[in-house]
Design a protein around this motif. Structure first.
Motif, PDB file in Angstrom:
ATOM      1  N   ASP A  42       0.810  -1.220   0.000  1.00 15.76           N
ATOM      2  CA  ASP A  42       0.000   0.000   0.000  1.00 15.76           C
ATOM      3  C   ASP A  42       0.848   1.277   0.000  1.00 15.76           C
ATOM      4  OD1 ASP A  42      -2.222  -1.616   0.097  1.00 15.76           O
ATOM      5  OD2 ASP A  42      -2.467  -1.446   2.270  1.00 15.76           O
ATOM      6  N   THR A  43       1.992   1.233   0.656  1.00 13.88           N
ATOM      7  CA  THR A  43       2.827   2.435   0.783  1.00 13.88           C
ATOM      8  C   THR A  43       3.865   2.477  -0.330  1.00 13.88           C
ATOM      9  OG1 THR A  43       2.551   2.355   3.181  1.00 13.88           O
ATOM     10  CG2 THR A  43       4.307   3.762   2.321  1.00 13.88           C
ATOM     11  N   THR A  44       3.908   3.607  -1.043  1.00  9.92           N
ATOM     12  CA  THR A  44       4.840   3.801  -2.155  1.00  9.92           C
ATOM     13  C   THR A  44       5.723   5.013  -1.869  1.00  9.92           C
ATOM     14  OG1 THR A  44       3.435   5.316  -3.414  1.00  9.92           O
ATOM     15  CG2 THR A  44       3.031   2.933  -3.691  1.00  9.92           C
ATOM     16  N   LEU A  45       6.683   5.256  -2.765  1.00 15.06           N
ATOM     17  CA  LEU A  45       7.505   6.456  -2.629  1.00 15.06           C
ATOM     18  C   LEU A  45       6.663   7.713  -2.791  1.00 15.06           C
ATOM     19  CD1 LEU A  45      10.784   5.663  -4.622  1.00 15.06           C
ATOM     20  CD2 LEU A  45      10.304   5.313  -2.188  1.00 15.06           C
ATOM     21  N   ARG A  46       5.555   7.604  -3.513  1.00 14.78           N
ATOM     22  CA  ARG A  46       4.738   8.781  -3.809  1.00 14.78           C
ATOM     23  C   ARG A  46       3.780   9.145  -2.681  1.00 14.78           C
ATOM     24  NH1 ARG A  46       4.864   9.235  -9.737  1.00 14.78           N
ATOM     25  NH2 ARG A  46       6.175   7.537 -10.505  1.00 14.78           N
ATOM     26  N   ASN A  47       3.264   8.148  -1.963  1.00 16.36           N
ATOM     27  CA  ASN A  47       2.301   8.470  -0.905  1.00 16.36           C
ATOM     28  C   ASN A  47       2.869   8.300   0.501  1.00 16.36           C
ATOM     29  OD1 ASN A  47       2.276   5.719  -0.322  1.00 16.36           O
ATOM     30  ND2 ASN A  47       0.270   5.339  -1.229  1.00 16.36           N
ATOM     31  N   GLY A  48       4.132   7.836   0.595  1.00 15.51           N
ATOM     32  CA  GLY A  48       4.741   7.637   1.902  1.00 15.51           C
ATOM     33  C   GLY A  48       5.955   8.528   2.118  1.00 15.51           C
ATOM     34  N   LEU A  49       6.606   8.316   3.237  1.00 20.06           N
ATOM     35  CA  LEU A  49       7.848   9.021   3.560  1.00 20.06           C
ATOM     36  C   LEU A  49       9.029   8.090   3.348  1.00 20.06           C
ATOM     37  CD1 LEU A  49       6.875  10.790   6.902  1.00 20.06           C
ATOM     38  CD2 LEU A  49       7.316  11.917   4.726  1.00 20.06           C
ATOM     39  N   THR A  50      10.107   8.634   2.805  1.00 16.23           N
ATOM     40  CA  THR A  50      11.334   7.868   2.605  1.00 16.23           C
ATOM     41  C   THR A  50      12.399   8.357   3.572  1.00 16.23           C
ATOM     42  OG1 THR A  50      10.883   7.442   0.269  1.00 16.23           O
ATOM     43  CG2 THR A  50      13.174   7.306   0.964  1.00 16.23           C
ATOM     44  N   GLY A  51      12.994   7.436   4.316  1.00 13.99           N
ATOM     45  CA  GLY A  51      14.072   7.792   5.230  1.00 13.99           C
ATOM     46  C   GLY A  51      15.370   8.012   4.469  1.00 13.99           C
ATOM     47  N   LEU A  52      16.161   8.961   4.949  1.00 13.14           N
ATOM     48  CA  LEU A  52      17.414   9.329   4.284  1.00 13.14           C
ATOM     49  C   LEU A  52      18.535   9.429   5.295  1.00 13.14           C
ATOM     50  CD1 LEU A  52      18.913  10.473   1.724  1.00 13.14           C
ATOM     51  CD2 LEU A  52      18.248  12.735   2.557  1.00 13.14           C
ATOM     52  N   GLY A  53      19.686   8.893   4.927  1.00 14.59           N
ATOM     53  CA  GLY A  53      20.875   9.045   5.740  1.00 14.59           C
ATOM     54  C   GLY A  53      21.992   9.664   4.921  1.00 14.59           C
ATOM     55  N   ALA A  54      22.855  10.433   5.558  1.00 16.12           N
ATOM     56  CA  ALA A  54      23.991  11.057   4.875  1.00 16.12           C
ATOM     57  C   ALA A  54      25.104  11.258   5.889  1.00 16.12           C
ATOM     58  CB  ALA A  54      23.593  12.398   4.267  1.00 16.12           C
ATOM     59  N   ASN A  55      26.338  11.224   5.422  1.00 15.12           N
ATOM     60  CA  ASN A  55      27.456  11.470   6.329  1.00 15.12           C
ATOM     61  C   ASN A  55      28.678  11.922   5.529  1.00 15.12           C
ATOM     62  OD1 ASN A  55      28.999   8.995   5.509  1.00 15.12           O
ATOM     63  ND2 ASN A  55      27.215   7.970   6.415  1.00 15.12           N
ATOM     64  N   PHE A  56      29.734  12.208   6.268  1.00 18.97           N
ATOM     65  CA  PHE A  56      30.936  12.788   5.671  1.00 18.97           C
ATOM     66  C   PHE A  56      31.726  11.790   4.835  1.00 18.97           C
ATOM     67  CE2 PHE A  56      32.119  10.978   9.716  1.00 18.97           C
ATOM     68  CZ  PHE A  56      33.335  10.367   9.475  1.00 18.97           C
ATOM     69  N   ARG A  57      31.367  10.502   4.873  1.00 17.52           N
ATOM     70  CA  ARG A  57      32.144   9.480   4.168  1.00 17.52           C
ATOM     71  C   ARG A  57      31.837   9.412   2.675  1.00 17.52           C
ATOM     72  NH1 ARG A  57      30.037   7.078   8.739  1.00 17.52           N
ATOM     73  NH2 ARG A  57      31.542   6.625  10.411  1.00 17.52           N
ATOM     74  N   VAL A  58      30.768  10.048   2.238  1.00 20.36           N
ATOM     75  CA  VAL A  58      30.327   9.876   0.851  1.00 20.36           C
ATOM     76  C   VAL A  58      30.214  11.220   0.138  1.00 20.36           C
ATOM     77  CG1 VAL A  58      29.100   7.746   1.352  1.00 20.36           C
ATOM     78  CG2 VAL A  58      27.901   9.920   1.536  1.00 20.36           C
ATOM     79  N   PRO A  59      30.375  11.241  -1.193  1.00 22.47           N
ATOM     80  CA  PRO A  59      30.196  12.479  -1.948  1.00 22.47           C
ATOM     81  C   PRO A  59      28.748  12.971  -1.840  1.00 22.47           C
ATOM     82  CG  PRO A  59      31.266  10.790  -3.294  1.00 22.47           C
ATOM     83  CD  PRO A  59      30.778  10.108  -2.054  1.00 22.47           C
ATOM     84  N   ARG A  60      28.594  14.273  -1.776  1.00 23.06           N
ATOM     85  CA  ARG A  60      27.242  14.818  -1.620  1.00 23.06           C
ATOM     86  C   ARG A  60      26.342  14.470  -2.797  1.00 23.06           C
ATOM     87  NH1 ARG A  60      26.527  19.458  -4.581  1.00 23.06           N
ATOM     88  NH2 ARG A  60      28.398  20.358  -5.532  1.00 23.06           N
ATOM     89  N   GLU A  61      26.942  14.204  -3.969  1.00 24.96           N
ATOM     90  CA  GLU A  61      26.142  13.883  -5.160  1.00 24.96           C
ATOM     91  C   GLU A  61      25.281  12.644  -4.947  1.00 24.96           C
ATOM     92  OE1 GLU A  61      29.402  16.490  -6.339  1.00 24.96           O
ATOM     93  OE2 GLU A  61      29.357  14.583  -5.235  1.00 24.96           O
ATOM     94  N   THR A  62      25.780  11.694  -4.145  1.00 24.52           N
ATOM     95  CA  THR A  62      25.014  10.464  -3.937  1.00 24.52           C
ATOM     96  C   THR A  62      23.733  10.726  -3.154  1.00 24.52           C
ATOM     97  OG1 THR A  62      26.235   9.936  -1.917  1.00 24.52           O
ATOM     98  CG2 THR A  62      27.067   9.007  -3.989  1.00 24.52           C
ATOM     99  N   VAL A  63      23.715  11.818  -2.409  1.00 21.79           N
ATOM    100  CA  VAL A  63      22.517  12.201  -1.665  1.00 21.79           C
ATOM    101  C   VAL A  63      21.665  13.155  -2.489  1.00 21.79           C
ATOM    102  CG1 VAL A  63      21.656  13.328   0.415  1.00 21.79           C
ATOM    103  CG2 VAL A  63      23.685  11.865   0.537  1.00 21.79           C
ATOM    104  N   VAL A  64      22.312  14.147  -3.089  1.00 24.51           N
ATOM    105  CA  VAL A  64      21.577  15.167  -3.848  1.00 24.51           C
ATOM    106  C   VAL A  64      20.817  14.545  -5.014  1.00 24.51           C
ATOM    107  CG1 VAL A  64      21.828  17.213  -5.294  1.00 24.51           C
ATOM    108  CG2 VAL A  64      23.137  17.013  -3.168  1.00 24.51           C
ATOM    109  N   GLN A  65      21.462  13.634  -5.739  1.00 28.61           N
ATOM    110  CA  GLN A  65      20.789  13.035  -6.885  1.00 28.61           C
ATOM    111  C   GLN A  65      19.608  12.175  -6.444  1.00 28.61           C
ATOM    112  OE1 GLN A  65      23.113  11.745 -10.167  1.00 28.61           O
ATOM    113  NE2 GLN A  65      21.679  10.146 -10.776  1.00 28.61           N
TER     114      GLN A  65
END
Length: 268
Positions: free
Chosen positions: A150-173
């Motif tokens: 029932d829950t999709t990316l369009r009608n639900g919330l998606t959790g996100l994680g980010a940290n200093f170990r990865v390029p910001r592009e992997t999060v921004v995109q």
């Protein structure tokens, strides 16, 4: 026999997670007294609370199962001879913890060889205990968790994680693609807890380009045992190095997998 041995350890993990959570909560309510330290980055913080909570778990495990291995965020790896290894984050979401935000948890997981076989995530601020065992499903406070489409990316919330170990592009995109779909995201600072929320159907999916094993093994197994999809488990060669963590419910998987793959490829 292995199921019996795993079950005994899962039951211990549930008890110890509550004890560790109570200790962590006592520090949380008196956190003005904590001395905060940093590791490799100003955002990578810890305190005596992390160390003492991990020590409590280590002592309980070594007393009950002295031949088991143990990998903790604060004190590293102790090899065992039983074939079982505990993978522990004493306080996942330490930044939230020290700033008084009730979005943190105790995460305990169990490997047999290179395979995740049990996991427990306890959230002291809400007194919620998530637990799972390979092949036996996942529960929240003893109630079975079973994901639906029932829950999709369009009608639900998606959790996100980010940290200093990865390029910001992997999060921004990833964020750009998600919002183009009409989806929305949330970040609470605890990857383990957000994975538990995917397993409970509260989040449609969770994306983080890099997590350490102690942050995510329990939560990823939780999602799979609740009927969700996960990317490769960060065990074996990745146990000490970490890697990308992807998890989604049945209704979000297809679109999520495409978005996450594109975002991770952008760093290459």
């Amino acid at each position: 026999m292995q199921d019996t041995e795993t079950k005994a350890r899962q039951e211990l993990a549930e008890r110890v997670a509550r004890e560790a959570g109570a200790l962590a909560l006592s520090y949380f309510t008196d956190r003005d007294q904590l001395v905060i330290e940093t590791k490799a980055d100003p955002q990578d913080v810890f305190s005596i609370a992390d160390r003492n909570v991990e020590t409590l778990v280590r002592d309980a495990v070594s007393h009950a199962f002295p031949d088991d291995g143990f990998l903790g965020e604060e004190y590293g790896l102790t090899e065992g001879t039983s074939g079982f290894t505990w993978v522990v984050d004493p306080i996942d979401g330490t930044s939230a913890f020290i700033f008084g935000i009730p979005a943190w948890c105790v995460s305990l997981s169990l490997l047999h060889g290179d395979e995740a076989v049990a996991g427990v995530i306890y959230a002291p601020p809400t007194d919620e205990l998530f637990s799972c065992m390979k092949g036996h499903g996942a529960t929240l406070d003893g109630r079975p968790l079973k994901l639906t489409a029932d829950t999709t990316l369009r009608n639900g919330l998606t959790g996100l994680g980010a940290n200093f170990r990865v390029p910001r592009e992997t999060v921004v995109q990833f964020l750009d693609g998600l919002m183009q779909l009409g989806g929305m995201f949330i970040r609470n600072g605890s990857g383990a807890l957000m994975l538990a929320h995917v397993a409970a159907g509260r989040l449609a999916a969770y994306y983080e380009p890099h997590m350490n094993a102690w942050d995510c093994v329990a939560g990823m197994l939780m999602v799979r045992e609740a009927g969700g999809w996960i990317g490769p488990m960060p065990v074996g060669d990745l146990l000490m190095e970490g890697g990308p963590v992807l998890a989604a419910g049945p209704g979000a998987r297809d679109e999520f997998e495409v978005l996450a793959s594109r975002a991770l490829a952008s760093a290459g």
